[in-house]
Structure formats: structure tokens, C-alpha cells
Design an enzyme around this catalytic site. Structure first.
Site, mmCIF file in Angstrom:
data_model
loop_
_atom_site.group_PDB
_atom_site.id
_atom_site.type_symbol
_atom_site.label_atom_id
_atom_site.label_comp_id
_atom_site.label_asym_id
_atom_site.label_seq_id
_atom_site.Cartn_x
_atom_site.Cartn_y
_atom_site.Cartn_z
ATOM 1 N N HIS A 127 -14.408 -28.204 3.122
ATOM 2 C CA HIS A 127 -14.632 -28.451 4.569
ATOM 3 C C HIS A 127 -15.435 -27.283 5.130
ATOM 4 O O HIS A 127 -14.915 -26.184 5.290
ATOM 5 C CB HIS A 127 -13.292 -28.562 5.311
ATOM 6 N N HIS A 157 -18.770 -26.092 7.943
ATOM 7 C CA HIS A 157 -19.795 -26.350 8.962
ATOM 8 C C HIS A 157 -20.981 -25.437 8.693
ATOM 9 O O HIS A 157 -20.833 -24.210 8.697
ATOM 10 C CB HIS A 157 -19.248 -26.066 10.364
ATOM 11 N N LYS A 193 -16.225 -38.861 7.671
ATOM 12 C CA LYS A 193 -15.363 -38.026 8.508
ATOM 13 C C LYS A 193 -14.927 -38.762 9.758
ATOM 14 O O LYS A 193 -15.760 -39.284 10.504
ATOM 15 C CB LYS A 193 -16.145 -36.761 8.907
ATOM 16 N N HIS A 232 -9.823 -35.532 10.867
ATOM 17 C CA HIS A 232 -9.414 -34.470 11.791
ATOM 18 C C HIS A 232 -8.146 -34.972 12.470
ATOM 19 O O HIS A 232 -8.206 -35.842 13.339
ATOM 20 C CB HIS A 232 -10.518 -34.174 12.819
ATOM 21 N N HIS A 258 -7.750 -29.466 7.175
ATOM 22 C CA HIS A 258 -7.239 -28.271 7.852
ATOM 23 C C HIS A 258 -5.852 -28.470 8.445
ATOM 24 O O HIS A 258 -5.653 -28.354 9.654
ATOM 25 C CB HIS A 258 -8.217 -27.738 8.911
ATOM 26 N N ASP A 305 -13.111 -24.652 6.629
ATOM 27 C CA ASP A 305 -13.461 -24.957 8.029
ATOM 28 C C ASP A 305 -14.216 -23.784 8.657
ATOM 29 O O ASP A 305 -14.100 -23.551 9.861
ATOM 30 C CB ASP A 305 -12.216 -25.317 8.850
HETATM 31 C C1 NCD Z 1 -15.290 -26.971 14.398
HETATM 32 C C2 NCD Z 1 -16.727 -26.699 14.824
HETATM 33 O O1 NCD Z 1 -16.967 -25.680 15.451
HETATM 34 O O2 NCD Z 1 -17.610 -27.517 14.519
HETATM 35 N N1 NCD Z 1 -14.419 -26.087 15.096
HETATM 36 C C3 NCD Z 1 -13.183 -25.710 14.676
HETATM 37 O O3 NCD Z 1 -12.488 -25.039 15.449
HETATM 38 N N2 NCD Z 1 -12.728 -26.027 13.498
HETATM 39 C C4 NCD Z 1 -14.973 -28.394 14.641
HETATM 40 C C5 NCD Z 1 -13.836 -28.888 13.823
HETATM 41 O O4 NCD Z 1 -13.936 -29.033 12.612
HETATM 42 O O5 NCD Z 1 -12.788 -29.166 14.409
HETATM 43 ZN ZN ZN Z 2 -14.147 -28.307 10.857
#
Ligand code: NCD
Ligand code: ZN
Length: 345
Positions: free
Chosen positions: A14, A16, A100, A137, A175, A247
Site C-alpha cells: 500500500h 502513495h 481500491k 479503506h 492499514h 501507506d
Molecule cells: C492517504 C493520502 O494522503 O493519500 N492519507 C492517509 O492518511 N493515509 C489517503 C489514504 O490512504 O487514506
Molecule cells: Zn493510503
């Protein structure tokens, strides 16, 4: 005492990466230690079609440092308009690894998420048929539900009914932050849970006691200590249903240190070092490979990586950069709050 640990090169289930200048700056932080990562589709606008996922994958590949041993595993953002045939074709072609599900409004860039689950049933049924995993999520967005209860309520109100409707669907509850999440997974079939680095280390006091710490704020928000302890027990157990999904979610400092700060912890830089510390403290260094490198591929029915990494324990605390500079501004690296002696060789 173990001072050196060689394990299968890990994956991040996971992640970003964002896009543009941010992507360019944060991708090397993951590609250094990880072979693969599930790439979150919550761009603006989100990655909703196979065509968009292919274009995003190309931008990631173009941003990779020369010679990097890294493959992005793409996902599609589920909306009420997602076409089951597009998903099935993208999965069967190997373009995407998962879809997702964001409940509408649950987190950063989730406005296009699902409100009415009846409208996505054809997609979920098709995914169950082809064996494509749904990444979830797991938080309700009902304003009447306390933010610290949103994961537990999601299990009862959304996840359990969804699993009764499509029992063959493979699900990753992403998460997880609660003992409720750990226990639900332990008692269920066809579902696994990813756990972040920071949720193994911080509880809600770290965010709120002695002044608000915006760099510890993420969604789902860290909970009470008893929940953190349950997550550590699950992660270090070796149980194949729990695996790493960092995450890691970069936001620039001005966007975090604000009257309305963004949710997200950026941990790509020091995750493996932090994990070695946590597993060592539990006397479970022998379970780190299962958590970071073996359990995830088993859940996604993918081969385990063939290369290795070595973690070494240093005499002196390792100094990690406190920030990663990006074209959009600085991004603060997760501070575990204690010295770390492990580093990836
Ligand atoms: C994530 C993001 O910033 O894209 N933020 C987070 O707090 N994890 C979004 C997400 O995965 O919930
Ligand atoms: Zn995330």
C-alpha cells in the site's frame, strides 16, 4: 544478539506515489529497498480506467532511477460507474493487481468513492470470478460515528455484509489500526490485513499529547495503545494473513503544518529500519521476512521476489534525513521517536 539479517527483498502492499515532481522525489525512496508496491489510485482526478492506469504506470516507470529493481503494481479506484469488463480485462492482462474501494469522503481525494454498494455489486462479482483482490479503506464516513470508532463500525456495517454478498471475493483490509480489525481477519476467510509501519509505533497520544503533531496524523487515525499492541502481535506472529503496507503518503510540510492539515505519514525512507527495530524488540526478527516479503505475495498469489536485502545493526544510531526535498516543497520523513540502529546495507 543478531546484528545482521538477510531476507527476501520486501514489497510494499500500500503506497502513495502521487504524480509529477512529487512522484519523482518519493519514488527512489521506495525503489531503494522494495521490489514492488501496490500503487494507490487516489490522484486528482483518480485512476479509474485501465487506460489511466496504463498511463500512470508509464509515468512511474519513466520516473524510476536508472537500474532500479522495482515494479509498480497498479490499482483502479472503484466508482459507482466502474465497468466490470474494463476491470476484468485489466486484471487478466496483468495491468492491474487490485481494485481500491474508498467509501466516499473517507480520506484524501476520496470524493469519487462509493456511496451506494448496490451499484458496485456487478464489479465485485466479476472480480470474485476472475480472482482480482479488492483493497478496502475500512472506515465509515457517517459524521455521527466518532473518528476513533470508524474502523470497528465499518466492519459491522459495511465489510461483514459485503462479504456475505460476495463470499468468494478476495479482500485486503488495508492499514488496519484496531484490535477489532486484527480479530475480524483472524476469524474470517478470503481476507487479509495490511499494517503500516507507523501504526506499529505510534498510538493516539503521540499525535495529541504535549502539542499537536501533524506529521503523525493519518487516516485511519492511530488509536489507543491496546490497539497498537494488537497490531504488533499480529505483525510479528508470522500469521500469513498480516503483511506490510506502509501507506507512505507524502504531503508537503505546508500542507501538513496547517490549520487543516492533510492526513498522511511519509515512511518510505526508513520503513525497513523501523520494522527491524519493532521486530527485534518483540524478539521476532525471524518473523520480519514473513511480514515484509512473504505473506503479501501469497495473498496476492504472486511469486516471492528472488533478490535479497541485508539489514545490519549499527553501533551508533542511524541518522535518516528528516525531510525529502521535492519540486513541490519538503516532505517530512516519519520520526519513530526513538533512536534506530538498523539500516539496510
Ligand atoms: C492517504 C493520502 O494522503 O493519500 N492519507 C492517509 O492518511 N493515509 C489517503 C489514504 O490512504 O487514506
Ligand atoms: Zn493510503
Amino acid at each position: 544478539m543478531i546484528r545482521k539479517l538477510t531476507i527476501t527483498r520486501p514489497d510494499d502492499w500500500h503506497l502513495h506515489l502521487r504524480d509529477g515532481a512529487m512522484l519523482e522525489a518519493v519514488l527512489p525512496e521506495t525503489a531503494r529497498d522494495f521490489s514492488r508496491a501496490i500503487i494507490m489510485p487516489n490522484l486528482v482526478p483518480p485512476v479509474v480506467t485501465a487506460k489511466q492506469a496504463a498511463a500512470y504506470r508509464d509515468r512511474i516507470m519513466a520516473a524510476l532511477p536508472e537500474g532500479a529493481d522495482f515494479a509498480p503494481l497498479m490499482t483502479l479506484y472503484l466508482t459507482e460507474d466502474t465497468d466490470p469488463a474494463d476491470v476484468a480485462a485489466a486484471f487478466n492482462d496483468g495491468l492491474i493487481t487490485a481494485v481500491k474501494l474508498y467509501p466516499a469522503g473517507a480520506t484524501t481525494n476520496s470524493a469519487s468513492g462509493v456511496k451506494d454498494f448496490d451499484r458496485v455489486m456487478p464489479v465485485l462479482e466479476k472480480m470474485a470470478e476472475v480472482g482480482c483482490t479488492l483493497c478496502v479503506h475500512g472506515e465509515v464516513t457517517d459524521p455521527a460515528v466518532d473518528i476513533f470508532d470508524r474502523e470497528a463500525v465499518f466492519i459491522d456495517r459495511v465489510l461483514a455484509p459485503l462479504r456475505r454478498r460476495v463470499p468468494e471475493l478476495r479482500i485486503t483490509m488495508e492499514h488496519i489500526t484496531t484490535k477489532d480489525g486484527v480479530d475480524y481477519i483472524a476469524a474470517s476467510e478470503n481476507i487479509a490485513g495490511s499494517i503500516t509501519t507507523h501504526h506499529l509505533i505510534i498510538n493516539r497520544n503521540h499525535i495529541l499529547v504535549g502539542g499537536i503533531k501533524p506529521h503523525y496524523y493519518c487516516l485511519p487515525v492511530a488509536k489507543r495503545e491496546l490497539h497498537r499492541v494488537a497490531l504488533v502481535a499480529a505483525a510479528t506472529s508470522g500469521d500469513p494473513r498480516y503483511f506490510l503496507g506502509t501507506d507512505s503518503a507524502p504531503h508537503t510540510d505546508p500542507n501538513k503544518e496547517s490549520a487543516c492539515g492533510c492526513a498522511g505519514v511519509f515512511s518510505a525512507t526508513n520503513t525497513m529500519s523501523c520494522l527491524a527495530h519493532v521486530f527485534e524488540a518483540e524478539n521476532a526478527l525471524d518473523k520480519l521476512e514473513a511480514f515484509a516479503s512473504l505473506n503479501g505475495p501469497a495473498h496476492y498469489r504472486l511469486p516471492v521476489n528472488s533478490s535479497k536485502i541485508t539489514l545490519e545493526k549499527q553501533e551508533e544510531a542511524v541518522i535518516f534525513p528528516s525531510k525529502v526535498e521535492t519540486g513541490d516543497g519538503p516532505v517530512t520523513v516519519f520520526d519513530p521517536g526513538f533512536p534506530i540502529y538498523w539500516r539496510v546495507a
